[in-house]
Write a protein that holds these residues in place. Structure first.
Motif, PDB file in Angstrom:
ATOM      1  N   LEU A 168       0.638  -0.965   0.329  1.00  0.00           N
ATOM      2  CA  LEU A 168       0.170  -0.347   0.345  1.00  0.00           C
ATOM      3  C   LEU A 168       1.150   1.252  -0.436  1.00  0.00           C
ATOM      4  O   LEU A 168       1.636   1.075   0.218  1.00  0.00           O
ATOM      5  N   PRO A 196      -1.222   7.546   2.181  1.00  0.00           N
ATOM      6  CA  PRO A 196      -1.993   7.746   2.252  1.00  0.00           C
ATOM      7  C   PRO A 196      -2.018   9.067   1.983  1.00  0.00           C
ATOM      8  O   PRO A 196      -1.594   9.992   2.216  1.00  0.00           O
ATOM      9  N   THR A 234      -4.697  10.957   0.738  1.00  0.00           N
ATOM     10  CA  THR A 234      -5.586  11.466   1.149  1.00  0.00           C
ATOM     11  C   THR A 234      -6.297  10.668   2.812  1.00  0.00           C
ATOM     12  O   THR A 234      -5.948   9.793   3.049  1.00  0.00           O
ATOM     13  N   GLU A 251      -8.381   7.844   1.531  1.00  0.00           N
ATOM     14  CA  GLU A 251      -7.148   6.407   1.402  1.00  0.00           C
ATOM     15  C   GLU A 251      -6.291   6.024   2.552  1.00  0.00           C
ATOM     16  O   GLU A 251      -6.686   4.488   2.832  1.00  0.00           O
ATOM     17  N   SER A 303      -7.098   2.225   3.664  1.00  0.00           N
ATOM     18  CA  SER A 303      -5.669   1.597   4.594  1.00  0.00           C
ATOM     19  C   SER A 303      -5.853   0.938   6.256  1.00  0.00           C
ATOM     20  O   SER A 303      -5.253   0.052   6.278  1.00  0.00           O
TER      21      SER A 303
END
Length: 426
Positions: A155, A158, A160, A163, A167
């Protein structure tokens, strides 16, 4: 038998008295109040004692409460009483306007040293033309994350808030299924205090929801973007964040993250060196990034930091000022950056190779400091503490599920309008 001449005896006694008086003056004691979050108190003592040894005086370091709101209330009580119990105060970036009437103007004694600090911090500490505090260390909210867990689940960091939520939930669910039952996705500062104002201001600005009170004095809290930001944050509580997060300050959230029980953490830069220290279970597995933003908004980090100020009630104002200038010097700021990852307020130190090797994120995330969002202290002046108190209480009500975002913000707007009546903001 030895005879003592009366004049000689008198002269000797006078000389001894003058010597004793000189020693008494020489051994002046300066009292400095320092914060105790992370390594603050330890490093403050180290630097203050180094000054005392060099200057031939004594220092007494007075620990202050971790909670910024409690610390401000204590300082206001002491200063309002004209107390000389503390000579030098460590003050938050949001307090110069609140405490200015009780603080000395340091500019006449600084010899131009203030020009070496970030102009924004100097401007923040200048009230009605008086430099009431010298910048000590800078802060901005950052996202700390477990590099190993993001790599394990392939991953990205993030970009945002949505996100981050996705995650955090994915990793938390998978790790718990594998037996890591104590892992949480995201920890932050949710207690009803100044730290929650900082967190919520970041959510608001990154969603395009405004800065509580705008520079022109407009109260901007009643808007759908801020409501959406609060609704999103409330959704984290009990899902990717423990319900106990509503009682977390900086140290509580750091404790959970550093114990290996969280994927993401919002905190200040000081947490880096502690997480990387010997004995830390997550040493070498920490990443640091700007805080997430939101589509249509931008990433926002609340401007933080601490300064040192001299009380007008100090009995040793000259020595207290000398201590402040020493504590905020380039040498001391470098030592604090190396030992505790405290961000310097002197821009030249961001080119220092030793500092950047010890704290790689300082170079990589320099933009977080230049673009940080200031709390509305300039617009609200001496009423800032009341404004912040109202804001964090309204936010806490939403996070705890006691009020809807729309109801909380409508009530908040009404309270802020009542608070501003007769003042320069509306």
């Amino acid at each position: 038998m030895t005879r003592h001449h009366p004049l000689r005896s008198t002269a000797l006694a006078t000389g001894l008295a003058l010597a004793a008086a000189a020693v008494a003056v020489h051994a002046a004691t300066i009292r400095i109040s320092c914060g105790s979050v992370g390594q603050e108190l330890e490093l403050c003592k180290h630097s203050a004692e180094a000054w005392a040894k060099q200057a031939g005086h004594q220092v007494q370091v007075v620990a202050a409460p971790n909670d910024a709101s409690e610390r401000l209330a204590l300082f206001q009580q002491l200063l309002a009483a004209g107390s000389d119990r503390i000579d030098v105060f460590q003050i938050d970036v949001a307090w110069p306007g609140v405490l200015a009437n009780h603080l000395l103007d340091l500019k006449p004694s600084a010899g131009g040293a203030e020009t070496q600090h970030f102009p924004a911090f100097v401007a923040n500490n200048t009230v009605k033309g008086r430099l009431v505090a010298m910048p000590w260390f800078a802060n901005a909210g950052l996202l700390f994350y477990r590099k190993d867990l993001l790599e394990k689940y392939r991953l990205p960091v993030p970009a945002t808030w949505a996100e981050l939520g996705a995650s955090a939930q994915r990793i938390q669910s998978a790790e718990r299924a594998a037996g890591n039952s104590r892992l949480w996705g995201f920890v932050w500062q949710g207690r009803a205090y100044e730290g929650l104002t900082c967190n919520a201001l970041e959510w608001s600005v990154s969603h395009g929801g405004g800065s509580i009170v705008e520079p022109d004095g407009r109260i901007s809290v009643r808007n759908p973007r801020l409501a959406a930001a609060l609704r999103q944050a409330a959704g984290w509580v009990g899902t990717i964040s423990p319900t106990a997060v509503l009682n977390y300050g900086e140290e509580e959230s750091r404790g959970v993250f550093q114990a290996g029980h969280a994927v993401f953490m919002r905190n200040w830069p000081y947490a880096w060196s502690l997480g990387q220290a010997e004995g830390s279970v997550i040493k070498g597995r920490i990443g640091v990034a700007p805080l997430p933003g939101d589509p249509g908004g931008r990433s926002a980090a609340t401007l933080g930091g601490e300064s040192l100020a001299v009380s007008t009630y100090s009995r040793q104002p000259r020595l207290a000022t000398e201590l402040v200038l020493y504590m905020t010097s380039a040498a001391v700021q470098k030592q604090r950056a190396l030992a505790g990852s405290f961000n310097p307020t002197r821009s030249a130190l961001y080119q220092d190779g030793e500092i950047l090797r010890a704290n790689p994120f300082m170079g990589e995330l320099a933009g977080a400091f230049s673009q940080a969002v200031a709390r509305p202290t300039a617009a609200t002046g001496s009423l800032y503490n009341r404004v912040s108190n109202e804001f964090w209480n309204a936010t806490h009500d939403v996070l705890a599920g006691r009020r809807t975002p729309d109801d909380a913000l409508a009530a908040l707007e009404a309270r802020l309008k009542r608070a501003s009546r007769g003042e320069r903001w509306n």
